[in-house]
Design a protein around this motif. Structure first.
Motif, mmCIF file in Angstrom:
data_model
loop_
_atom_site.group_PDB
_atom_site.id
_atom_site.type_symbol
_atom_site.label_atom_id
_atom_site.label_comp_id
_atom_site.label_asym_id
_atom_site.label_seq_id
_atom_site.Cartn_x
_atom_site.Cartn_y
_atom_site.Cartn_z
ATOM 1 N N GLN A 244 -3.980 14.404 7.015
ATOM 2 C CA GLN A 244 -2.745 13.656 7.252
ATOM 3 C C GLN A 244 -2.207 12.776 6.107
ATOM 4 O OE1 GLN A 244 -1.798 9.927 10.107
ATOM 5 N NE2 GLN A 244 -2.218 11.743 11.467
ATOM 6 N N VAL A 245 -1.058 13.008 5.734
ATOM 7 C CA VAL A 245 -0.598 12.512 4.345
ATOM 8 C C VAL A 245 0.480 11.326 4.787
ATOM 9 C CG1 VAL A 245 0.614 12.698 2.175
ATOM 10 C CG2 VAL A 245 -1.055 14.394 2.838
ATOM 11 N N HIS A 246 0.426 10.256 4.127
ATOM 12 C CA HIS A 246 1.163 9.277 4.274
ATOM 13 C C HIS A 246 1.819 8.744 2.831
ATOM 14 C CE1 HIS A 246 0.401 7.996 8.524
ATOM 15 N NE2 HIS A 246 -0.776 8.774 7.973
ATOM 16 N N TRP A 247 3.100 9.520 2.529
ATOM 17 C CA TRP A 247 3.823 9.227 1.516
ATOM 18 C C TRP A 247 4.897 7.988 1.479
ATOM 19 C CZ3 TRP A 247 6.190 13.942 -1.647
ATOM 20 C CH2 TRP A 247 6.660 13.557 -2.850
ATOM 21 N N PHE A 248 4.544 7.177 0.602
ATOM 22 C CA PHE A 248 5.463 5.668 0.777
ATOM 23 C C PHE A 248 6.352 5.910 -0.573
ATOM 24 C CE2 PHE A 248 1.832 4.761 3.300
ATOM 25 C CZ PHE A 248 2.518 4.467 4.513
ATOM 26 N N GLU A 249 7.436 6.447 -0.492
ATOM 27 C CA GLU A 249 8.157 6.731 -1.766
ATOM 28 C C GLU A 249 8.443 5.396 -2.614
ATOM 29 O OE1 GLU A 249 11.976 9.595 -3.021
ATOM 30 O OE2 GLU A 249 11.510 9.312 -0.955
ATOM 31 N N ASP A 250 8.976 4.372 -1.651
ATOM 32 C CA ASP A 250 9.348 3.298 -2.395
ATOM 33 C C ASP A 250 8.242 2.145 -2.814
ATOM 34 O OD1 ASP A 250 8.820 2.388 0.233
ATOM 35 O OD2 ASP A 250 10.264 1.217 0.613
ATOM 36 N N MET A 251 7.033 2.613 -2.643
ATOM 37 C CA MET A 251 5.871 1.784 -2.919
ATOM 38 C C MET A 251 5.171 2.180 -4.296
ATOM 39 S SD MET A 251 5.060 -0.500 -0.514
ATOM 40 C CE MET A 251 6.682 -0.950 -0.599
ATOM 41 N N PHE A 252 4.607 1.006 -4.947
ATOM 42 C CA PHE A 252 3.940 1.262 -6.081
ATOM 43 C C PHE A 252 2.361 1.046 -5.953
ATOM 44 C CE2 PHE A 252 4.627 -2.945 -4.722
ATOM 45 C CZ PHE A 252 3.599 -3.740 -4.874
ATOM 46 N N HIS A 253 1.674 1.394 -6.937
ATOM 47 C CA HIS A 253 0.115 1.620 -6.739
ATOM 48 C C HIS A 253 -0.717 0.496 -5.872
ATOM 49 C CE1 HIS A 253 -3.831 3.154 -7.679
ATOM 50 N NE2 HIS A 253 -4.183 1.983 -7.955
ATOM 51 N N PRO A 254 -0.785 -0.824 -6.297
ATOM 52 C CA PRO A 254 -1.505 -1.662 -5.404
ATOM 53 C C PRO A 254 -0.773 -2.238 -4.217
ATOM 54 C CG PRO A 254 -0.734 -2.724 -7.091
ATOM 55 C CD PRO A 254 -0.111 -1.589 -7.390
ATOM 56 N N PHE A 255 0.264 -1.359 -3.576
ATOM 57 C CA PHE A 255 0.866 -2.218 -2.617
ATOM 58 C C PHE A 255 -0.122 -2.290 -1.311
ATOM 59 C CE2 PHE A 255 0.339 2.524 -0.911
ATOM 60 C CZ PHE A 255 0.273 2.306 0.365
ATOM 61 N N PHE A 256 -1.356 -1.882 -1.102
ATOM 62 C CA PHE A 256 -2.075 -1.771 0.052
ATOM 63 C C PHE A 256 -2.453 -3.448 0.280
ATOM 64 C CE2 PHE A 256 -6.010 -0.846 2.660
ATOM 65 C CZ PHE A 256 -5.346 -0.354 3.687
ATOM 66 N N GLY A 257 -2.569 -4.060 -0.683
ATOM 67 C CA GLY A 257 -3.030 -5.555 -0.899
ATOM 68 C C GLY A 257 -2.052 -6.498 -0.819
ATOM 69 N N PHE A 258 -0.602 -5.727 -0.889
ATOM 70 C CA PHE A 258 0.452 -6.735 -0.967
ATOM 71 C C PHE A 258 1.129 -7.151 0.625
ATOM 72 C CE2 PHE A 258 -0.047 -6.456 -5.149
ATOM 73 C CZ PHE A 258 0.746 -7.114 -5.853
ATOM 74 N N PHE A 259 0.338 -7.004 1.688
ATOM 75 C CA PHE A 259 0.973 -6.963 2.879
ATOM 76 C C PHE A 259 1.506 -8.468 3.139
ATOM 77 C CE2 PHE A 259 -3.670 -7.304 3.218
ATOM 78 C CZ PHE A 259 -3.877 -8.511 3.808
ATOM 79 N N GLU A 260 1.048 -9.414 2.647
ATOM 80 C CA GLU A 260 1.618 -10.713 2.711
ATOM 81 C C GLU A 260 2.902 -11.015 2.032
ATOM 82 O OE1 GLU A 260 1.212 -12.759 5.402
ATOM 83 O OE2 GLU A 260 -0.776 -12.358 6.246
ATOM 84 N N ALA A 261 2.849 -10.491 0.897
ATOM 85 C CA ALA A 261 3.944 -10.990 -0.139
ATOM 86 C C ALA A 261 5.263 -9.927 0.010
ATOM 87 C CB ALA A 261 3.551 -10.735 -1.502
ATOM 88 N N SER A 262 4.885 -8.507 0.933
ATOM 89 C CA SER A 262 6.267 -7.928 0.886
ATOM 90 C C SER A 262 6.079 -7.316 2.187
ATOM 91 C CB SER A 262 5.898 -6.590 -0.067
ATOM 92 O OG SER A 262 6.728 -5.627 0.237
ATOM 93 N N ALA A 263 7.409 -7.262 2.998
ATOM 94 C CA ALA A 263 7.490 -6.791 4.310
ATOM 95 C C ALA A 263 7.298 -5.325 4.285
ATOM 96 C CB ALA A 263 8.879 -7.108 4.829
ATOM 97 N N ALA A 264 7.815 -4.520 3.255
ATOM 98 C CA ALA A 264 7.691 -2.973 3.319
ATOM 99 C C ALA A 264 6.370 -2.763 2.868
ATOM 100 C CB ALA A 264 8.499 -2.765 2.038
ATOM 101 N N ALA A 265 5.618 -3.563 2.113
ATOM 102 C CA ALA A 265 3.961 -3.344 1.984
ATOM 103 C C ALA A 265 3.310 -3.321 3.114
ATOM 104 C CB ALA A 265 3.635 -4.084 0.664
ATOM 105 N N ARG A 266 3.492 -4.512 3.994
ATOM 106 C CA ARG A 266 3.014 -4.639 5.507
ATOM 107 C C ARG A 266 3.342 -3.592 6.397
ATOM 108 N NH1 ARG A 266 5.684 -8.928 7.048
ATOM 109 N NH2 ARG A 266 4.647 -10.321 5.598
#
Length: 289
Positions: A244-266
């Protein structure tokens, strides 16, 4: 990196879990520090996820990625074993690979004591940790060990990648450049750069992809590793492995850890956690007597 992460942690609360304890994972004479997270109101028989942090094999630790491990534990209602594997250049390949294998085998052998369910042991990793998770899944398959699933977030699966081809398409990726990738490969491979063209350490160059655990793979559009993550998903799918592939076209490499700083990353992080929690239910191993 440490200063930036710790400063951000003062601004944002960390996800709340139940019990956290530091331990030593030992297997066949090898020992690796780990941090074990258990959910609030935890019962026994939970999924158990062995997590490998990112940082290009040279940065990061269980402490610096504590918030990511907490969120995985909380959102997937799983026991999370975060591995404090050795880092390059002081400890080049195969140190991190060996440590990842040690921790996972320890978790498999001690899953009941950890409060986990033996039918739902999985590996997960981000970036370099995605490499270690994929590499561990391949190595365990070859040893006759079974995992329920693997989660690979923006994985770096080809240490022999041609960064000049990436630069020809685009060179201004945020927070991870082609030159960074060259440095990472050089630091991790140490005196054995030619080995980057085989597995291990490059899962994309493995000869056989059959029989691997079902995979959830997340890639980011603004990430130089995007194409190799998609290529790995394609290789797995061609070998009959559920992917199962999840492609987040608007995200940058370390987005996974930015869930508090960015609503989109969250939202992206939430989607990944939700998908993998369901994946662990769907692909739990058969119960053995």
């Amino acid at each position: 990196m440490r200063r930036a992460i710790m400063a951000a942690r003062e601004r944002f609360p960390v996800p709340v879990v139940g019990v956290i304890e530091d331990a030593i994972a030992g297997f066949e004479g090898a020992h690796v520090p780990v941090r074990v997270y258990r959910p609030r109101d935890a019962q026994t028989g939970l999924p158990t996820v062995v997590f490998f942090h990112g940082g290009g094999f040279v940065l990061g630790s269980v402490e610096l990625m504590d918030d990511i491990a907490r969120k995985l534990c909380r959102d997937m209602n799983a026991v999370v074993v975060s591995a404090d594997y050795r880092l390059a250049p002081e400890h080049p390949f195969p140190a991190a690979h060996d440590d990842a294998l040690t921790v996972t085998l320890w978790a498999i052998r001690n899953v009941a004591a950890l409060g986990g369910d033996a039918t739902r042991v999985a590996v997960a990793g981000e970036s370099a940790g995605g490499n270690l998770a994929a590499s561990t899944a391949l190595t365990l398959r070859d040893r006759g060990e079974r995992l329920a699933a693997q989660l690979l977030v923006v994985p770096g699966v080809d240490l022999a990648r041609d960064t000049s081809l990436i630069e020809a398409k685009r060179s201004d990726f945020p927070m991870l450049s082609p030159s960074d990738l060259r440095d990472i490969s050089q630091l991790y491979m140490g005196l054995n750069p030619a080995q980057a063209r085989i597995f291990p350490p490059s899962p994309l160059h493995a000869e056989d992809f059959t029989g691997l655990p079902p995979a959830v793979i997340a890639v980011a559009g603004h990430d130089p590793l995007c194409e190799e993550g998609l290529a790995y998903a394609e290789r797995l799918g061609a070998a009959g492995v559920p992917v199962q592939v999840h492609w987040f076209e608007d995200m940058f490499h370390p987005f996974f850890g930015f869930f508090e700083a960015s609503a989109a990353a969250r939202r992206a992080n939430n989607e990944i956690c939700h998908a993998f929690a369901g994946w662990l239910q769907q692909y739990a191993l058969p119960v053995t007597q």
